[in-house]
Write an enzyme that holds these catalytic residues in place. Structure first.
Site, PDB file in Angstrom:
ATOM      1  N   ASP A 202      37.863  45.264  31.790  1.00  0.00           N
ATOM      2  CA  ASP A 202      37.345  45.592  30.334  1.00  0.00           C
ATOM      3  C   ASP A 202      36.807  44.271  29.543  1.00  0.00           C
ATOM      4  OD1 ASP A 202      37.019  47.656  28.310  1.00  0.00           O
ATOM      5  OD2 ASP A 202      38.576  46.148  27.087  1.00  0.00           O
ATOM      6  N   GLU A 251      43.509  37.841  49.071  1.00  0.00           N
ATOM      7  CA  GLU A 251      44.812  37.768  49.688  1.00  0.00           C
ATOM      8  C   GLU A 251      45.187  38.988  50.104  1.00  0.00           C
ATOM      9  OE1 GLU A 251      47.815  36.359  47.167  1.00  0.00           O
ATOM     10  OE2 GLU A 251      46.637  34.367  46.835  1.00  0.00           O
TER      11      GLU A 251
HETATM   12  C1  NOJ Z   1      35.192  48.677  26.400  1.00  0.00           C
HETATM   13  C2  NOJ Z   1      35.830  50.042  26.588  1.00  0.00           C
HETATM   14  O1  NOJ Z   1      35.261  50.916  27.748  1.00  0.00           O
HETATM   15  C3  NOJ Z   1      35.790  50.619  25.329  1.00  0.00           C
HETATM   16  O2  NOJ Z   1      36.219  51.988  25.263  1.00  0.00           O
HETATM   17  C4  NOJ Z   1      37.000  49.927  24.448  1.00  0.00           C
HETATM   18  O3  NOJ Z   1      36.682  50.517  23.097  1.00  0.00           O
HETATM   19  C5  NOJ Z   1      36.419  48.431  24.274  1.00  0.00           C
HETATM   20  N1  NOJ Z   1      36.174  47.953  25.494  1.00  0.00           N
HETATM   21  C6  NOJ Z   1      37.724  47.704  23.766  1.00  0.00           C
HETATM   22  O4  NOJ Z   1      38.550  47.459  24.707  1.00  0.00           O
END
Ligand code: NOJ
Ligand code: CA
Length: 538
Positions: A202, A251
């Site tokens: 993310d 790994e």
């Molecule tokens: C991207 C994620 O896909 C989204 O849903 C989220 O709100 C933001 N990152 C923050 O984590």
């Protein structure tokens, strides 16, 4: 697992499960891990190679789980660690790989580290794991805006401010602090030891901030699709982190991978995340936001392939996910730039589905890896009329409803039956977002085995993709009239897409394999209606 081919991910079809909206086993209205486990055979039969699960960790759910309070605990609304173990084991038994979401840019404000940081007060070493600063008089430490609206800083009772690029409940980690890097290496190992096949990272472009946290110096608001050059996104130092993660992934036996959610200004900058010693894949958001017309599509496909070829990585393709307007709706719009979180407009659902099906067949014919978002195989439309009272996207409430329209693609999946919740949970039970009355015809049961249904088209396409679309065979464009895209993969397969507003009549090049809408073939000539994709065997 050992009988699966190496580098499986180079042309894998990976299906995104949004856990709260997939299947609800215990009837509380929120999808859960036992629900997902019960539906894994459906995904095997659909023909995908792997699933990616959005976060299911302990979380106050301020941003639907992207605010993690404990990275090694499953939130009780989703189940338990044993459920996660069982899910991975079941998936492997069915020949499916499992990717989990890793959220390293920020934690929840309920994470033990953040609570300690607050309790210890200004100057404490425990504050250094986040970005705490004194303000400028009554103003925040710098001029950065939050992606979810308002300033990226919140003041705490002792007067200091902390940085959150997203909601105030999502404080950003300070990745310059060695404890943060150590902690995430341990978290990676925890899930790899549990058996997962990899991670979706993310905000992969956000971890490293420019030293000194300088002002941007202009009125701006960042948006997921349009972050441009900035002091907190796509900083060069972020790549060191992924090199260290790659050594951990390597790994482990069994080809474990990571895919970056990296919104960078150019395709080349995104490709930096998938250099041979970094991550395996990065989402191709430039393709996702390309308008539906032949020159634009062809140019973006070429540019995407070239950028990734330059670093030896496969390209990824995706049309929908939990942050963007579903492509049944979105592809009808010309302004493809504003797809994430912006208010969707109404479209003709029949025309929208027709175009979406064509786009999906095009996507599944491209070389590289395809990411599907749950429900697109049912042709689900974006739900545009959810009342404000049921919306949960934190940005909707922070931006007083001008932004934050991500709930419309998160409405729970219809599995069966004629009334809500359509088998998502027990009959008559709740669902965390209401499903439209019109979804009975779109359920899995309603489409299962039905010739011409979107589900049948996806199943056929995924089966054919394994057989007829040569795994990593390169793409070669063929001459075509304006508005028609024609490309081959290897010597045996052709894809033809009519993106013009009128029927086109190219030569039928071989045997018809699959079409996204009915076509006619007469005397060696095919008549392909608008918004139709066709697969041929040559
Ligand atoms: C991207 C994620 O896909 C989204 O849903 C989220 O709100 C933001 N990152 C923050 O984590
Ligand atoms: Ca549940």
């Amino acid at each position: 697992m050992s009988d699966l081919p190496p580098a499986w991910w180079r042309d894998a079809v990976i299906y995104q499960i949004y856990p709260r909206s997939f299947a609800d086993a215990n009837g509380d209205g929120i999808g859960d891990l036992p629900g997902i486990r019960s539906r894994l055979p459906y995904l095997r039969d659909l023909g995908v190679d792997a699933v990616w699960l959005s976060p299911f960790y302990l979380s106050p759910q301020a941003d639907a789980g992207y605010d993690v309070a404990d990275y090694r605990t499953v939130d009780p609304i989703f189940g338990s660690l044993d459920d996660a173990r069982g899910l991975v084991a079941d998936a492997h038994d069915l020949g499916l790989r499992v990717l989990v979401d890793l959220v390293p840019n920020h934690s929840s404000d309920q994470h033990a580290w953040f609570r300690q940081a607050l309790a210890e007060g200004p100057g404490s070493p425990l504050r250094a794991r986040y970005h705490f600063r004194d303000g400028r008089g009554a103003l925040p430490p710098n001029d950065w805006p939050s992606i979810f609206g308002g300033p990226a800083w919140t003041q705490v009772p002792d007067g200091q401010w902390y940085l959150h690029l997203f909601a105030p409940e999502q404080p950003d980690f300070n990745w310059a602090h060695p404890a943060v890097a150590d902690e995430f290496r341990t978290i990676l190992r925890f899930w790899l030891d549990l058996g997962v096949d990899g991670f979706r990272i993310d905000v992969a472009h956000g971890l490293v901030k420019e030293e000194g946290l300088p002002d941007i110096g202009q009125e701006t608001s960042w948006h997921l699709l349009d972050v441009g050059e900035s002091p907190c996104f796509d900083r060069p130092g972020v790549h060191e982190i992924y090199r260290s993660w790659r050594t951990i992934l390597d790994e482990y036996p069994g080809d474990r991978i990571a895919v970056a959610e990296a919104w960078a200004p150019t395709l080349a900058r995104v490709a930096d995340y998938v250099r041979p010693d970094e991550l395996h894949q990065a989402f191709n958001f430039s393709y996702l936001s390309t308008a539906w017309n032949a020159p634009a599509q062809r140019a973006m496909i070429d540019a995407s392939l070239a950028a990734n070829d330059a670093v030896g990585a496969p390209t990824t393709w995706t049309l929908s996910n939990h942050d963007v307007v579903r492509h049944t709706n979105r592809l009808m719009r010309d302004d493809q730039g504003e797809v994430a979180g912006k208010k969707p407009t109404a479209v003709d659902p029949v025309a929208g589905l027709r175009r979406a099906r064509a786009a999906s067949l095009l996507l599944l014919a491209l070389p590289g890896s395809a990411y599907l978002y749950q429900g697109e195989e049912l042709g689900l439309p974006e739900v545009i009329d959810l009342p404000p009272s049921v919306r949960q996207d934190p940005a909707f409430h922070r931006a007083t409803g001008q932004d934050g329209y991500r709930d419309g693609c998160r409405v729970p999946i219809p599995w069966s039956g004629t009334t809500a919740p359509y088998g998502f949970g027990p009959d008559g039970g709740p669902s965390w977002l209401p499903q439209p009355d019109s979804w009975a015809d779109l359920s899995v049961a309603a489409q299962d085995g039905v010739a011409g249904s979107t589900l049948t088209m996806y199943r056929d396409a995924l089966a054919l993709r394994r057989k007829a679309v040569a795994g990593q065979a390169p793409l070669t464009w063929q001459d075509a009239p304006e508005g028609l895209l024609v490309f081959d993969r290897g010597t045996d397969f052709r894809c033809t897409v009519n993106m013009s507003p009128a029927p086109l009549s190219p030569e039928a090049p071989g045997e018809l394999l699959l079409a996204s809408a009915p076509i006619t073939v007469d005397g060696g000539t095919a008549v392909i209606p608008p918004d139709t994709a066709v697969w041929w065997s040559l």
